[in-house]
Design an enzyme around this catalytic site. Structure first.
Site, short mmCIF file in Angstrom:
data_model
loop_
_atom_site.label_atom_id
_atom_site.label_comp_id
_atom_site.label_asym_id
_atom_site.label_seq_id
_atom_site.Cartn_x
_atom_site.Cartn_y
_atom_site.Cartn_z
N SER A 56 9.77 41.35 25.38
CA SER A 56 10.57 40.19 25.76
C SER A 56 9.90 39.32 26.82
O SER A 56 10.19 38.13 26.92
CB SER A 56 11.95 40.66 26.27
OG SER A 56 11.80 41.59 27.34
N GLY A 93 12.63 43.84 23.39
CA GLY A 93 12.98 45.24 23.22
C GLY A 93 11.85 46.10 22.69
O GLY A 93 12.02 47.33 22.54
N ASN A 121 9.02 48.58 28.53
CA ASN A 121 10.26 49.19 28.02
C ASN A 121 10.13 50.71 27.94
O ASN A 121 11.12 51.43 28.09
CB ASN A 121 10.61 48.61 26.65
CG ASN A 121 11.13 47.18 26.75
OD1 ASN A 121 11.84 46.84 27.69
ND2 ASN A 121 10.76 46.34 25.79
N HIS A 207 13.89 39.89 33.68
CA HIS A 207 13.17 38.83 32.99
C HIS A 207 13.00 37.60 33.87
O HIS A 207 13.96 37.12 34.47
CB HIS A 207 13.91 38.46 31.70
CG HIS A 207 14.02 39.59 30.73
ND1 HIS A 207 15.14 40.41 30.66
CD2 HIS A 207 13.14 40.07 29.82
CE1 HIS A 207 14.95 41.32 29.73
NE2 HIS A 207 13.74 41.14 29.21
#
Length: 228
Positions: A56, A93, A121, A207
């Site tokens: 992401s 993801g 992740n 983010h």
């Protein structure tokens, strides 16, 4: 009488020649320039591809695609008239396992510079370091097997302290070790100057905002510039 007939014939012949000349000129100007089209195609073929392969962060989660750091890199390249096109292959993801599964599909297009941004992740999920290392190594191997002359840049990541000191330390060292082993370029920490800064991140604290992405783009450019 003969003089008049001769004069009339001469005039008609002259008009006919002029008309033919104009038609040829018109036909020539209406046709596209083959040289121009060929030159344009040659320029396009000479453009090299920089592929950002990540999660992401690369995809620009929560932002307009034009605000993602990969798009900002393209803007920089264009402003400098450098013959490169950027491909954003980020998937929100994505884990290293998922990236390892889809890398062959992504490599169907030519790649000159491959920027690998995966593992974040994995860290947030507590995936064993050995598994993350194995997946990243296999991705690197697959890229080099398909394009032996490719330049690979590894984007280093870190995990928050709440994942455990030992895990966080080993996770950070993972990227340094892989880069040294595979002789790749290394961005020490992709989110340097952004990670942990509330004003530079979205409400999820993970983010980057648009402003955060401008800083990330600079972190990338610092390493990428020397490979262009």
């Amino acid at each position: 009488m003969r003089f008049l007939f001769h004069l009339l014939s001469t005039c008609l012949l002259t008009i006919g020649l002029l008309a033919c000349s104009e038609n040829k000129s018109s036909d020539s100007s209406s046709q596209p320039s083959a040289a121009t089209e060929t030159d344009s195609g040659s320029v396009e073929k000479k453009r090299k591809t920089i592929l950002f392969f990540g999660n992401s962060l690369t995809a620009g989660y929560g932002l307009d695609p034009s605000e993602a750091f990969s798009a900002l890199i393209q803007n920089r390249l264009d402003s400098l008239n450098l013959p490169y096109k950027v491909v954003n292959a980020g998937v929100s993801g994505e884990t290293t396992s998922g990236g390892n599964s889809r890398i062959e599909w992504v490599l169907r297009q030519p790649v000159d510079i491959f920027i690998l941004e995966l593992g974040g992740n994995d860290g947030l999920r507590g995936v064993p370091i050995a598994e993350t290392r194995k997946n990243l190594q296999e991705i690197i191997d697959k890229v080099r097997a398909k394009y032996p002359d490719v330049t690979i840049i590894l984007a280093g990541m870190q995990v928050p302290p709440n994942m455990g000191r030992d895990y966080a330390t080993e996770f950070k060292a993972l990227y340094t070790d892989l880069s040294a082993k595979n002789n790749t370029k290394l961005i020490p920490f992709l989110l340097e100057g952004v990670g942990g800064e509330p004003s530079l991140n979205l409400p999820d604290g993970i983010h980057p905002t648009a402003k955060g992405h401008t800083i990330v783009a600079e972190n990338v450019w610092e390493i990428l510039e020397g490979e262009l």
